[in-house]
Design a protein around this motif. Sequence first.
Motif, short mmCIF file in Angstrom:
data_model
loop_
_atom_site.label_atom_id
_atom_site.label_comp_id
_atom_site.label_asym_id
_atom_site.label_seq_id
_atom_site.Cartn_x
_atom_site.Cartn_y
_atom_site.Cartn_z
N LYS A 9 0.85 -1.20 0.00
CA LYS A 9 0.00 0.00 0.00
C LYS A 9 0.88 1.25 0.00
CE LYS A 9 -3.75 -2.45 0.48
NZ LYS A 9 -4.07 -3.10 -0.73
N ILE A 10 0.48 2.24 -0.77
CA ILE A 10 1.23 3.50 -0.85
C ILE A 10 1.09 4.26 0.46
CG2 ILE A 10 1.38 5.76 -1.99
CD1 ILE A 10 0.31 4.39 -4.53
N LYS A 11 2.24 4.73 0.98
CA LYS A 11 2.26 5.54 2.19
C LYS A 11 2.74 6.97 1.91
CE LYS A 11 0.87 2.22 4.81
NZ LYS A 11 -0.47 2.23 5.35
N GLU A 12 3.66 7.12 0.96
CA GLU A 12 4.21 8.44 0.62
C GLU A 12 4.59 8.47 -0.85
OE1 GLU A 12 7.66 9.48 2.95
OE2 GLU A 12 6.82 8.56 4.74
N GLN A 13 4.69 9.70 -1.38
CA GLN A 13 5.16 9.88 -2.75
C GLN A 13 6.03 11.13 -2.77
OE1 GLN A 13 2.12 9.57 -5.70
NE2 GLN A 13 3.45 10.28 -7.35
N HIS A 14 7.19 11.03 -3.44
CA HIS A 14 8.13 12.15 -3.53
C HIS A 14 8.50 12.37 -5.00
CE1 HIS A 14 8.64 12.15 0.84
NE2 HIS A 14 8.59 10.83 0.73
N LYS A 15 8.14 13.52 -5.52
CA LYS A 15 8.34 13.84 -6.93
C LYS A 15 9.84 13.99 -7.26
CE LYS A 15 6.42 16.77 -10.54
NZ LYS A 15 6.31 15.63 -11.41
N ASP A 16 10.23 13.47 -8.41
CA ASP A 16 11.61 13.60 -8.93
C ASP A 16 12.67 13.12 -7.93
OD1 ASP A 16 10.59 14.70 -11.30
OD2 ASP A 16 10.68 16.73 -10.49
N TYR A 17 12.37 12.11 -7.17
CA TYR A 17 13.27 11.61 -6.12
C TYR A 17 14.48 10.87 -6.70
CZ TYR A 17 14.80 9.22 -1.86
OH TYR A 17 15.54 8.76 -0.80
N TRP A 18 14.23 9.91 -7.57
CA TRP A 18 15.33 9.10 -8.12
C TRP A 18 16.10 9.86 -9.19
CZ3 TRP A 18 15.81 5.49 -4.73
CH2 TRP A 18 14.70 4.86 -4.17
N ALA A 19 15.36 10.64 -9.97
CA ALA A 19 15.94 11.44 -11.06
C ALA A 19 14.79 12.32 -11.58
CB ALA A 19 16.47 10.54 -12.17
N PRO A 20 15.09 13.34 -12.35
CA PRO A 20 13.99 14.14 -12.92
C PRO A 20 13.01 13.25 -13.69
CG PRO A 20 16.09 15.24 -13.26
CD PRO A 20 16.41 13.86 -12.71
N GLY A 21 11.73 13.36 -13.32
CA GLY A 21 10.71 12.56 -13.97
C GLY A 21 10.51 11.18 -13.38
N ILE A 22 11.29 10.81 -12.37
CA ILE A 22 11.13 9.50 -11.73
C ILE A 22 10.88 9.74 -10.24
CG2 ILE A 22 12.10 7.23 -11.29
CD1 ILE A 22 13.83 7.54 -13.77
N ASP A 23 9.62 9.57 -9.86
CA ASP A 23 9.19 9.79 -8.48
C ASP A 23 9.50 8.58 -7.62
OD1 ASP A 23 8.12 12.04 -9.68
OD2 ASP A 23 6.04 11.33 -9.56
N MET A 24 9.50 8.80 -6.31
CA MET A 24 9.65 7.69 -5.37
C MET A 24 8.30 7.44 -4.72
SD MET A 24 10.09 6.63 -1.93
CE MET A 24 10.98 7.79 -0.92
N ILE A 25 7.85 6.22 -4.80
CA ILE A 25 6.62 5.79 -4.15
C ILE A 25 7.04 4.85 -3.01
CG2 ILE A 25 4.35 4.72 -4.45
CD1 ILE A 25 4.77 7.05 -6.40
N TYR A 26 6.72 5.26 -1.78
CA TYR A 26 7.07 4.51 -0.58
C TYR A 26 5.86 3.64 -0.23
CZ TYR A 26 8.71 3.88 4.28
OH TYR A 26 9.13 3.37 5.49
N MET A 27 6.07 2.32 -0.19
CA MET A 27 4.97 1.39 0.02
C MET A 27 5.30 0.40 1.14
SD MET A 27 4.09 0.58 -3.99
CE MET A 27 2.36 0.14 -3.73
N VAL A 28 4.27 -0.05 1.85
CA VAL A 28 4.43 -1.01 2.94
C VAL A 28 3.54 -2.20 2.65
CG1 VAL A 28 4.17 -1.39 5.42
CG2 VAL A 28 5.00 0.81 4.59
N TYR A 29 4.08 -3.39 2.89
CA TYR A 29 3.35 -4.63 2.66
C TYR A 29 2.25 -4.80 3.70
CZ TYR A 29 2.61 -9.64 1.84
OH TYR A 29 2.07 -10.86 1.55
N GLN A 30 1.07 -5.13 3.23
CA GLN A 30 -0.08 -5.42 4.10
C GLN A 30 -0.46 -6.87 3.86
OE1 GLN A 30 -1.55 -2.64 5.95
NE2 GLN A 30 0.37 -1.78 5.25
N GLU A 31 -0.07 -7.74 4.78
CA GLU A 31 -0.37 -9.16 4.60
C GLU A 31 -1.87 -9.37 4.55
OE1 GLU A 31 1.72 -13.25 5.96
OE2 GLU A 31 1.91 -11.49 7.22
N HIS A 32 -2.31 -10.21 3.65
CA HIS A 32 -3.75 -10.45 3.46
C HIS A 32 -4.29 -11.39 4.50
CE1 HIS A 32 -3.32 -8.44 -0.35
NE2 HIS A 32 -2.32 -9.26 -0.63
#
Length: 145
Positions: free
Chosen positions: A122-145
Amino acid sequence: MLIRPYQHTDLSEVLALLSTNIPAYFAPEEYDDLKTYLFHEIEEYYVVEQGDCIVAAGGINYKEQDAYFSWDFVDASMHGTGIGKKLLQHRLERIKEQGNIRRIIVRTSQFAYGFYEKNGFKIKEQHKDYWAPGIDMIYMVYQEH
């Protein structure tokens, strides 16, 4: 298909594998970042062999009671074949064997987050242009089913 621990003799094949995903999923400057990771930051890293070729790779790094998926990718010509899911499941099993991990985290991009979302993250955070210009970082945490 065989999932096995990375060996230093796999370096050139793993770098070539990453190159199949540049620039669609990784920035060109991340090539050197992967080299640094493989030489200095690796904790657990796995490759997937099919026949005589490495077709996927991905790792796990640990910080306190958190496990982080690190540098996972599949040969671009083999996206959607289930190889990535098998590697993901292998690493989830490996983490569960540890017994003391409270969170499983992946930091990915807007290009790959859908794969992780389909597999329980599940997405917890998003940071624009984190890895490089045009490549955002999406921070996700596993939610066991």
